[in-house]
Design a protein around this motif. Structure first.
Motif, mmCIF file in Angstrom:
data_model
loop_
_atom_site.group_PDB
_atom_site.id
_atom_site.type_symbol
_atom_site.label_atom_id
_atom_site.label_comp_id
_atom_site.label_asym_id
_atom_site.label_seq_id
_atom_site.Cartn_x
_atom_site.Cartn_y
_atom_site.Cartn_z
ATOM 1 N N PRO A 230 -6.382 31.988 44.330
ATOM 2 C CA PRO A 230 -6.988 31.559 45.588
ATOM 3 C C PRO A 230 -6.016 31.698 46.747
ATOM 4 O O PRO A 230 -4.809 31.452 46.600
ATOM 5 N N HIS B 211 0.763 33.293 23.689
ATOM 6 C CA HIS B 211 0.197 33.192 25.037
ATOM 7 C C HIS B 211 1.220 32.623 26.004
ATOM 8 O O HIS B 211 2.113 31.867 25.603
ATOM 9 N N ILE C 74 1.470 31.196 30.385
ATOM 10 C CA ILE C 74 0.831 30.991 31.691
ATOM 11 C C ILE C 74 1.936 30.943 32.742
ATOM 12 O O ILE C 74 2.921 30.206 32.587
ATOM 13 N N ARG D 277 -0.303 37.756 27.400
ATOM 14 C CA ARG D 277 -0.532 37.816 25.946
ATOM 15 C C ARG D 277 0.534 38.770 25.398
ATOM 16 O O ARG D 277 0.528 39.947 25.713
ATOM 17 N N ILE E 258 -4.377 43.763 32.757
ATOM 18 C CA ILE E 258 -5.786 43.467 32.453
ATOM 19 C C ILE E 258 -6.175 43.710 30.980
ATOM 20 O O ILE E 258 -6.755 42.836 30.340
ATOM 21 N N TYR F 44 2.005 40.539 22.355
ATOM 22 C CA TYR F 44 1.675 40.970 20.990
ATOM 23 C C TYR F 44 2.885 41.619 20.335
ATOM 24 O O TYR F 44 3.673 42.303 20.994
ATOM 25 N N GLY G 195 -2.057 35.053 33.206
ATOM 26 C CA GLY G 195 -2.061 34.844 31.761
ATOM 27 C C GLY G 195 -1.295 35.982 31.102
ATOM 28 O O GLY G 195 -1.523 37.153 31.423
ATOM 29 N N SER H 63 -2.878 39.254 32.854
ATOM 30 C CA SER H 63 -4.172 39.077 33.526
ATOM 31 C C SER H 63 -4.022 38.068 34.654
ATOM 32 O O SER H 63 -3.158 37.194 34.592
ATOM 33 N N VAL H 64 -4.866 38.182 35.662
ATOM 34 C CA VAL H 64 -4.913 37.179 36.723
ATOM 35 C C VAL H 64 -6.024 36.198 36.373
ATOM 36 O O VAL H 64 -7.180 36.582 36.237
ATOM 37 N N LEU H 65 -5.670 34.935 36.199
ATOM 38 C CA LEU H 65 -6.666 33.913 35.876
ATOM 39 C C LEU H 65 -7.279 33.315 37.138
ATOM 40 O O LEU H 65 -8.422 32.858 37.122
ATOM 41 N N ASP H 66 -6.507 33.281 38.202
ATOM 42 C CA ASP H 66 -7.037 32.819 39.482
ATOM 43 C C ASP H 66 -6.002 33.156 40.542
ATOM 44 O O ASP H 66 -4.798 33.165 40.245
ATOM 45 N N ASP I 18 -4.843 37.478 17.359
ATOM 46 C CA ASP I 18 -5.979 38.031 18.084
ATOM 47 C C ASP I 18 -7.200 38.028 17.160
ATOM 48 O O ASP I 18 -7.119 38.494 16.031
ATOM 49 N N THR J 223 -2.286 32.395 39.318
ATOM 50 C CA THR J 223 -2.070 31.992 37.923
ATOM 51 C C THR J 223 -2.246 33.223 37.049
ATOM 52 O O THR J 223 -3.305 33.869 37.076
ATOM 53 N N PRO K 222 -5.328 46.116 27.039
ATOM 54 C CA PRO K 222 -4.367 46.972 26.328
ATOM 55 C C PRO K 222 -4.586 48.448 26.654
ATOM 56 O O PRO K 222 -5.678 48.862 27.057
#
Lengths: 141, 151
Positions: free
Chosen positions: A55, A127, A129, A70, A30, A72, A68, A50-53, A118, A66, A32
């Motif tokens: 369902p 990035h 996915i 990142r 979620i 760094y 995400g 992160s969780v983008l979706d 950033d 899905t 840093p």
């Protein structure tokens, strides 16, 4: 029925991969960690997942997640190397059971690999996915 | 015993090929029509959930993110619906129909995926997942409409 976190399973898979942990063990769900966000002279490598979706499917006891990523790093080549290591953990991987007993049917890297900075810290990042199909209940031992 | 049908003439075969080719193009355009409608619905869903800050937009001298949504459909690399340019990373291969929907703002992906200071606040991915549910119910009638219009 126990529902299990696909985010937790994804973080655990990254932490269990030697290529990823050779670069960094800072794999954060979620947001840093407290000591990850450093100034330009002391950037560190870390990954935020992160969780983008997520369902739940109507016809099956599964969820299409899905994620995400990142990735760094202090430099763009470093961020790219970290992203490629993370992508290899998920891309075209078949059925497995996470340590939490969450069933993961498959996972695929469906986007990303794009370089960016950033906007808050100007740190290089890449990035990613990832799509995962997971069960919505624990797999019996 | 049923009489055998006489063999089809070359002229009839040729006419059928020409008719089928028209219908096939109509089917592809019907898919494009259906996907464009789905894309418009996804964009509307995403826009309705996108925060609006007219003061910040005026300060930046840029349009509000919510006003930069767009949809496009390509068939074999040729645009058949929508406006604007395709994203640089979008592949529109020959033989495929591709629909793309998104926001033109250079800041959108930071909101969607998050930054160091902000968690991810996805809008487009959930809108896309909602929008493509039942895609067949939109695409198939659109194909039927195009095919029926073929003389």
């Amino acid at each position: 029925m126990t529902t299990l976190s696909p985010l937790g399973a994804a973080v655990a898979e990254l932490l269990a991969d030697g290529t990823v942990t050779a670069i960094t063990t800072r794999i954060r769900p979620i947001e840093p960690g407290a000591l990850d966000d450093k100034g330009a002279d002391s950037y560190v490598s870390y990954v935020v997942v992160s969780v983008l979706d997520a369902p739940w499917q109507a016809a099956t006891a599964t969820s299409s997640v899905t994620l995400g990523l990142r990735c760094y790093a202090p430099t763009f080549p470093g961020a790219e190397a970290l992203y490629l290591a993370c992508a290899a953990v998920f891309h075209r991987k078949g059925p497995r059971i996470a340590k939490s007993r969450l069933g993961i049917f498959n996972s695929l890297v469906t986007g990303g690999g794009t370089f960016d900075k950033d906007p808050d810290t100007q740190q290089p990042l890449v990035h990613g996915i990832v799509e995962m199909n997971v069960s919505i209940q624990a797999t019996p031992a | 015993m049923a009489a055998r049908r006489p063999p089809m003439s070359a002229a009839t075969r040729h006419a059928l090929v020409v008719m089928n080719r028209q219908a096939l193009d109509a089917a592809v355009l019907g898919i494009a029509d259906g996907l464009y409608e789905i894309g418009l619905n996804i964009a509307a869903d995403a826009v309705s959930n996108t925060p609006r800050d007219p003061v910040a937009a005026a300060k930046r001298g840029a349009p509000m993110m919510a006003d930069t949504s767009g949809v496009g459909v390509w068939v074999s690399g040729l645009r058949v619906a929508g406006q604007g340019n395709a994203p640089g990373s979008l592949a529109t291969p020959r033989g495929e129909t591709v629909m793309a929907v998104g926001f033109g703002s250079p800041l959108f992906h930071f909101m969607e995926l998050g930054t160091v200071k902000e968690i991810a606040r996805p809008i487009m991915v959930p809108a896309f997942n909602r929008g493509i549910k039942g895609a067949a119910e939109t695409v198939i009638p659109a194909m039927g409409k195009r095919i029926k219009a073929v003389p």
